[in-house]
Scaffold this motif. Structure first.
Motif, short mmCIF file in Angstrom:
data_model
loop_
_atom_site.label_atom_id
_atom_site.label_comp_id
_atom_site.label_asym_id
_atom_site.label_seq_id
_atom_site.Cartn_x
_atom_site.Cartn_y
_atom_site.Cartn_z
N THR A 129 6.46 0.80 -14.30
CA THR A 129 5.87 0.06 -15.40
C THR A 129 6.38 -1.37 -15.49
OG1 THR A 129 7.59 0.88 -16.91
CG2 THR A 129 5.55 2.15 -16.76
N ARG A 130 7.27 -1.75 -14.57
CA ARG A 130 7.84 -3.10 -14.62
C ARG A 130 7.55 -3.92 -13.37
NH1 ARG A 130 10.70 0.38 -17.56
NH2 ARG A 130 11.69 -0.34 -19.48
N THR A 131 7.56 -3.27 -12.21
CA THR A 131 7.32 -4.01 -10.98
C THR A 131 5.83 -4.27 -10.79
OG1 THR A 131 7.83 -4.10 -8.60
CG2 THR A 131 7.12 -2.00 -9.48
N GLU A 132 5.52 -5.34 -10.08
CA GLU A 132 4.12 -5.72 -9.89
C GLU A 132 3.74 -5.80 -8.42
OE1 GLU A 132 4.15 -9.48 -11.78
OE2 GLU A 132 4.26 -8.67 -13.80
N LYS A 133 4.72 -5.83 -7.55
CA LYS A 133 4.45 -6.02 -6.13
C LYS A 133 3.86 -4.75 -5.51
CE LYS A 133 6.79 -7.17 -1.78
NZ LYS A 133 5.86 -8.21 -1.35
N GLN A 134 2.67 -4.86 -4.99
CA GLN A 134 2.01 -3.75 -4.31
C GLN A 134 2.33 -3.83 -2.82
OE1 GLN A 134 0.89 -0.78 -4.01
NE2 GLN A 134 -1.14 -0.88 -4.94
N GLY A 135 2.52 -2.69 -2.19
CA GLY A 135 2.78 -2.69 -0.75
C GLY A 135 1.53 -3.02 0.05
N ILE A 136 1.75 -3.53 1.27
CA ILE A 136 0.64 -3.89 2.14
C ILE A 136 -0.26 -2.68 2.41
CG2 ILE A 136 0.06 -4.57 4.51
CD1 ILE A 136 0.95 -6.91 2.87
N LEU A 137 0.34 -1.52 2.65
CA LEU A 137 -0.44 -0.32 2.95
C LEU A 137 -1.28 0.09 1.74
CD1 LEU A 137 -1.14 1.86 5.00
CD2 LEU A 137 0.81 3.19 4.16
#
Length: 751
Positions: free
Chosen positions: A443-451
């Motif tokens: 609920t805090r991080t925003e970075k989505q992985g490439i995959l």
């Protein structure tokens, strides 16, 4: 003075890079574990070390490719998080952080053994309700010392590390050379079974930790496409050969049973003899025994110090990605170190020393890193499969996908042969990291992985199971909200453009507000009916803001606020509208608090509610951005904004640091730029007066981003503020960056 960009930092040749690689591995493991390894595997102990090297080699190949494509601090954590997404990044980050803490505790217990051997003391010591062995007590004292060293920021230089590596390799070279002359195959102990040999490999794998860290200096290596893989792979090969030769000498150059008698014939309360030292002394006399004692002490101390330092960098990267709270990354105002992360890591290390033995500590470090290495190989496969445009490695793994698949299989398979308690602990930490991600980080991080991005952008083509899995674990950092208080139509567009840039980079929303100040004599309810009479510009301001935000393709909310207060209402509005950042214009005065965003009254009464950017607008031109910094939390925000401008406008960013020593200043800035994710920037080091240096550098800049002052209010009222002086000294726009953090009343008044 220098105005050079980062290309001039490419001064590490293949030999220097190789030395870094060897230095990350050849340490405590070979000086502490050989005796136990021979007792477990007999004549197959050298084979166990070679197997460890082979398994490490598969990951070394993958790390080399990823390192040439994405040179970043954070090492394996960064690669896994970037490729596979934050859930697996959470596993890799926690495993790396705690794995290094277990490794540091293991190194310090080895350090304690060497201290005990040098001074000839043993037994137990009562410390309050605790009963500690002399080895544990020495390990605790040594561990506390090295945590303190990292806390206050003193660390060994690269030259000292090179000397340590040369000394250790030299000692082991002489030991193996002379020992080989005494080797006799008849002395070899009984060979172990395959299962026992694999169990020994799991036990000693802690000796192969750290080679991935070489990739963090990829940008400093000459011709990294060739020299970085040579350094990573060559260091694993060289260390494996040294380990194997040492084990052969220790197995074949002394009579059968010699090692077993050393390890097993220890009276209760006595310290176990150090096998490599005893063998060296038996074969080559007191001189070699003393050299190995010195080498072991040096290796254990150096390994522990390096691991504590590396763990703080991993924690910094996790905090930046909001896998853990960013407050752990707070920099000490005096020492310039992430003191909270170091203190927590240090506390864990001391706890592990008290609770764990050599087998558990080395096994946990090995098990957690095997999990990381398996995930790193999967990350490589994911990057190759998705093949994003920016992924351009200078080195590629041969025989793809066979070798990274073997690296994954062998890394996870070796976990089955790690000590049962250590294996259970490793799996427990990995499972807890997934729970942590679900309960906190998601609920805090925003970075989505490439995959994950790849799968979710092709939902019609992908299997339903893959889409469902990617959707279930994708991060949901909430809506990042950038509030813009609007007052002046002339600066409205520039403020909205800056706010939209931040919101676009954070997938957030612009919240445009216009505060209409109502006279105290008029009730707010009555003022609402006469809004147009009170401020005829409100509707035009809000309409223009909506139009300009839509040009940047970011969502926008608009609010008109009626208040008896003007400037002070901005801070309440930021709380009301859940703003993560406020972007505002520079007012006609500093509201009694020069050098900061808030007024003097607000500064004394509390902390700002979120991050603030205050623009002295002389035309929004982000083409050439100057970021003066001496470190600190507000400079962290300056770096973040500079990175956003660089990504949105391809800005030329120059980092300025004023230091008494140019070489130390250059080293500080290179590390600062790396930890803040600033690539392709120019670094400018000056000496002398800070204000004059900023004025000179600002002549070529279109925008200066400067952190808010950390001086206390009373000091600024008496002496003035550098920030205000800079505003008057330069002709371009100035952006004041003030990061949200909790400051005590003492800090707010006196700094």
């Amino acid at each position: 003075m220098s105005g050079d960009d980062t290309e001039l930092a490419k001064d590490l040749g293949p030999l220097a890079a190789l030395t870094i690689g060897v230095g990350t591995m050849i340490g405590a493991g070979i000086f502490v574990l050989p005796g136990d390894a021979i007792l477990r595997a007999g004549s197959m102990a050298s084979v166990a070390f070679v197997l460890g090297g082979v398994i490490a080699m598969f990951t070394a190949l993958s790390a080399s490719e990823l390192g040439t494509a994405m040179p970043r601090s954070g090492g394996a954590y960064y690669y896994v998080n970037h490729a596979l997404g934050p859930m697996f990044g959470s596993v890799a980050g926690w495993a790396n952080w705690l794995g290094l803490a277990f490794a540091s505790a293991f190194y310090m217990v080895g350090f304690g053994r060497y201290i005990s051997r040098i001074f000839g003391v043993g037994g137990t010591v009562g410390v309050g309700p605790l009963s500690l062995t002399v080895v544990q007590l020495a390990a605790l004292i040594g561990g506390a010392f090295f945590v303190l060293i990292n806390y206050i920021g003193a660390k060994e230089t690269g030259r000292l590390q090179n000397i340590i590596v040369i000394v250790l390799v030299g000692i082991l070279f002489v030991f193996t050379l002379l020992g080989t002359l005494r080797a006799d195959p008849a002395n070899l102990p009984r060979a172990s079974t395959v299962s026992e040999t694999l169990g020994t490999t799991g036990f000693i794998f802690v000796s192969y930790l750290g080679f991935v860290q070489i990739t963090s200096v990829a940008e400093e290596i000459k011709d990294p496409g060739k020299n970085l893989p040579r350094a990573v792979i060559g260091s694993v090969v060289l260390v494996t050969v040294i380990y194997a030769l040492v084990l052969i000498v220790m197995s074949a150059a002394v009579p059968q049973g010699f090692i077993a008698d050393l390890v097993q014939s220890v009276a209760p309360g006595e310290t176990q003899p150090i096998a490599v030292v005893e063998v060296g002394q038996r074969l080559q006399g007191a001189l070699m025994g003393g050299a190995l004692l010195f080498g072991g002490l040096l290796a254990t101390a150096s390994s522990a110090n390096a691991s504590i330092l590396a763990s703080s960098r991993i924690n910094f990267a996790m905090g930046r990605d909001r896998i853990v709270t960013p407050s752990l990354n707070e920099i000490h105002p005096r020492f310039g170190t992430p003191y909270r992360a170091i203190a927590i890591t240090g506390g864990l290390i001391l706890l592990f020393i008290v609770l764990g033995d050599i087998g558990l500590l080395s096994g946990a470090a090995s098990g957690l890193h095997l999990i990381i290495y398996g995930l790193l190989n999967i990350a490589l496969v994911a990057m190759r499969y998705v093949n994003p445009e920016e992924y351009q490695p200078d080195f590629t793994v041969p025989l793809y996908p066979l070798l990274p698949i073997l690296g994954t299989v062998f890394s996870f398979a070796l976990l089955a042969y790690v000590e049962p308690e250590a294996r259970l602990l490793s799996f427990g930490i990995a499972a807890a990291a997934i729970v942590w991600y679900a309960a906190y980080a998601r609920t805090r991080t925003e970075k989505q992985g490439i995959l994950g991005e790849y799968i979710l952008s092709r939902t019609d083509e992908m299997p339903d199971a893959a889409v469902s899995a990617a959707t279930t674990v994708q991060p949901d950092g909430g809506d990042y909200r950038v509030m813009v208080p609007l007052a002046n139509p002339e600066s409205e567009r520039d403020l909205i453009e800056l706010a939209s840039t931040v919101a676009k980079q954070r997938n957030g929303t612009v919240v445009a507000t216009h505060i209409i100040t109502v006279p105290d004599q008029m009730a707010l309810a009555g003022a609402a009916e006469r809004k147009d009479e009170l401020d005829k510009t409100s509707e035009d301001l809000i309409g223009a803001a909506r139009e300009h935000a839509e040009e940047f393709d970011v969502p926008i909310e608009t609010h008109t606020i009626l208040s008896h207060r003007g400037f002070e209402e901005i801070f309440d509005a930021a709380k009301t509208h859940d703003a993560d950042m406020v972007v505002m214009g520079w007012g006609p005065d500093s509201h009694g608090s020069p050098g900061r965003a808030e007024s003097a009254l607000d500064e004394v009464s509390g902390n700002i509610p979120c991050d603030f950017l205050v623009l002295k607008d002389r035309g929004f031109d982000p083409s050439s951005v100057l970021v003066p910094t001496a470190g600190g939390p507000d400079s962290d925000l300056s770096a973040t904004v500079a990175r956003y401008l660089q990504e949105q406008y391809d800005s030329d960013v120059t980092l300025l640091h004023v230091a008494d020593n140019e070489a130390e200043g250059q080293a500080f800035m290179e590390e600062w730029a790396e930890t803040h994710g600033l690539d392709d920037v120019a670094i400018r080091i000056e000496t002398g007066d800070v204000e004059a240096a900023i004025e000179r550098a600002g002549e070529d800049a279109s925008m200066v981003i400067i952190g808010a002052t950390e001086q206390g209010l009373l000091s600024r009222l008496v002496r003035g503020s550098l920030v205000l002086d800079v505003v008057d000294d330069v002709d371009c726009s100035v952006l004041l960056a003030e990061k949200y953090r909790k400051r005590s009343l003492w800090e707010r008044l006196l700094g």
